[in-house]
Design a protein around this motif. Sequence first.
Motif, PDB file in Angstrom:
ATOM      1  N   LYS A 135     -17.547  -8.291   4.811  1.00 26.60           N
ATOM      2  CA  LYS A 135     -17.474  -9.046   3.566  1.00 26.60           C
ATOM      3  C   LYS A 135     -16.718 -10.366   3.707  1.00 26.60           C
ATOM      4  N   GLN A 136     -15.601 -10.368   4.448  1.00 21.29           N
ATOM      5  CA  GLN A 136     -14.821 -11.589   4.597  1.00 21.29           C
ATOM      6  C   GLN A 136     -14.234 -11.653   6.002  1.00 21.29           C
ATOM      7  N   VAL A 137     -14.534 -12.746   6.694  1.00 22.18           N
ATOM      8  CA  VAL A 137     -13.975 -12.997   8.021  1.00 22.18           C
ATOM      9  C   VAL A 137     -13.393 -14.406   7.991  1.00 22.18           C
ATOM     10  N   ASP A 138     -12.071 -14.501   8.127  1.00 22.20           N
ATOM     11  CA  ASP A 138     -11.392 -15.795   8.127  1.00 22.20           C
ATOM     12  C   ASP A 138     -10.945 -16.123   9.546  1.00 22.20           C
ATOM     13  N   VAL A 139     -10.982 -17.407   9.885  1.00 20.94           N
ATOM     14  CA  VAL A 139     -10.691 -17.851  11.250  1.00 20.94           C
ATOM     15  C   VAL A 139      -9.566 -18.878  11.241  1.00 20.94           C
ATOM     16  N   TYR A 140      -8.599 -18.690  12.140  1.00 18.71           N
ATOM     17  CA  TYR A 140      -7.505 -19.636  12.324  1.00 18.71           C
ATOM     18  C   TYR A 140      -7.326 -19.884  13.816  1.00 18.71           C
ATOM     19  N   LEU A 141      -6.885 -21.082  14.156  1.00 16.44           N
ATOM     20  CA  LEU A 141      -6.592 -21.445  15.542  1.00 16.44           C
ATOM     21  C   LEU A 141      -5.200 -22.038  15.644  1.00 16.44           C
ATOM     22  N   THR A 142      -4.508 -21.699  16.721  1.00 14.03           N
ATOM     23  CA  THR A 142      -3.189 -22.273  16.948  1.00 14.03           C
ATOM     24  C   THR A 142      -3.090 -22.796  18.373  1.00 14.03           C
ATOM     25  N   THR A 143      -2.493 -23.982  18.474  1.00 18.57           N
ATOM     26  CA  THR A 143      -2.222 -24.557  19.786  1.00 18.57           C
ATOM     27  C   THR A 143      -0.755 -24.934  19.921  1.00 18.57           C
ATOM     28  N   SER A 144       0.031 -24.682  18.845  1.00 26.82           N
ATOM     29  CA  SER A 144       1.436 -25.091  18.853  1.00 26.82           C
ATOM     30  C   SER A 144       2.231 -24.283  17.839  1.00 26.82           C
ATOM     31  N   PRO A 145       3.558 -24.308  17.945  1.00 25.82           N
ATOM     32  CA  PRO A 145       4.399 -23.646  16.935  1.00 25.82           C
ATOM     33  C   PRO A 145       4.165 -24.215  15.532  1.00 25.82           C
ATOM     34  N   GLU A 146       3.821 -25.495  15.441  1.00 31.90           N
ATOM     35  CA  GLU A 146       3.543 -26.093  14.125  1.00 31.90           C
ATOM     36  C   GLU A 146       2.292 -25.472  13.502  1.00 31.90           C
ATOM     37  N   ASP A 147       1.280 -25.206  14.336  1.00 34.46           N
ATOM     38  CA  ASP A 147       0.084 -24.511  13.846  1.00 34.46           C
ATOM     39  C   ASP A 147       0.443 -23.111  13.376  1.00 34.46           C
ATOM     40  N   ASN A 148       1.346 -22.435  14.097  1.00 32.91           N
ATOM     41  CA  ASN A 148       1.798 -21.100  13.683  1.00 32.91           C
ATOM     42  C   ASN A 148       2.427 -21.156  12.298  1.00 32.91           C
ATOM     43  N   ASP A 149       3.220 -22.217  12.038  1.00 30.89           N
ATOM     44  CA  ASP A 149       3.824 -22.381  10.707  1.00 30.89           C
ATOM     45  C   ASP A 149       2.751 -22.441   9.636  1.00 30.89           C
ATOM     46  N   ALA A 150       1.730 -23.256   9.866  1.00 32.05           N
ATOM     47  CA  ALA A 150       0.655 -23.426   8.886  1.00 32.05           C
ATOM     48  C   ALA A 150      -0.132 -22.127   8.702  1.00 32.05           C
ATOM     49  N   ILE A 151      -0.402 -21.416   9.794  1.00 36.16           N
ATOM     50  CA  ILE A 151      -1.132 -20.150   9.707  1.00 36.16           C
ATOM     51  C   ILE A 151      -0.332 -19.135   8.909  1.00 36.16           C
ATOM     52  N   CYS A 152       0.961 -19.036   9.178  1.00 37.71           N
ATOM     53  CA  CYS A 152       1.805 -18.077   8.458  1.00 37.71           C
ATOM     54  C   CYS A 152       1.862 -18.415   6.971  1.00 37.71           C
ATOM     55  N   GLU A 153       1.919 -19.679   6.650  1.00 38.83           N
ATOM     56  CA  GLU A 153       1.925 -20.079   5.241  1.00 38.83           C
ATOM     57  C   GLU A 153       0.602 -19.688   4.582  1.00 38.83           C
ATOM     58  N   ALA A 154      -0.508 -19.958   5.254  1.00 37.19           N
ATOM     59  CA  ALA A 154      -1.818 -19.594   4.709  1.00 37.19           C
ATOM     60  C   ALA A 154      -1.989 -18.073   4.657  1.00 37.19           C
ATOM     61  N   PHE A 155      -1.371 -17.396   5.599  1.00 37.54           N
ATOM     62  CA  PHE A 155      -1.511 -15.935   5.702  1.00 37.54           C
ATOM     63  C   PHE A 155      -0.871 -15.219   4.512  1.00 37.54           C
ATOM     64  N   LYS A 156       0.100 -15.835   3.880  1.00 35.15           N
ATOM     65  CA  LYS A 156       0.793 -15.203   2.754  1.00 35.15           C
ATOM     66  C   LYS A 156      -0.135 -14.907   1.588  1.00 35.15           C
ATOM     67  N   ARG A 157      -1.289 -15.559   1.539  1.00 36.82           N
ATOM     68  CA  ARG A 157      -2.238 -15.290   0.453  1.00 36.82           C
ATOM     69  C   ARG A 157      -2.872 -13.911   0.582  1.00 36.82           C
TER      70      ARG A 157
END
Length: 170
Positions: free
Chosen positions: A146-168
């Motif tokens: 039903k739902q497949v979300d995709v994130y990519l990280t290449t740096s600790p800054e990307d990890n910050d953004a992913i974690c913020e988005a992940f809170k949803r």
Amino acid sequence: MNTVIILDKDAETELSGDLKERIIRILKEKAHRVEMVELRRNDVIPCLGCLLCLTKHVGICVTRDSLTETRNNANRYDMTIFLTPVMFGHFSATVKCAIDRGCGNQNLQVMLGYGSDINDEEKSTFIDLTRKHRGEADIVHPGFDKQVDVYLTTSPEDNDAICEAFKRYV
């Protein structure tokens, strides 16, 4: 909520370890029960394509390896997180085995790709492959996930953004 995190233990890096720990912390703060499935290349057998999980033994994979329990109980999870290195725009072979064997629940799957040297073409390929083969254009099991979300990280800054988005999700 029950969440399973499936990852390629052989390809773990400092970047992926940081993201994994932060995601686990976010989930546990919201009272999720988190199960870790750390796979090594020699622990998994690729899908044999026998289709018995769809016909004779619906929902049960007949292959016996370290994925058996996770696969056969995929629906007890509310969310499946795949943490995989991005290799030439693809998931690792180990994580692909888990995906092909149906280890993700059908409600919410989150693909977290990582790598310190991923170029734009690899990013695009990873996102396109995931969207096409895990959801939008899955020709074998259309509408199965039903739902497949995709994130990519290449740096600790990307990890910050992913974690913020992940809170949803929590």
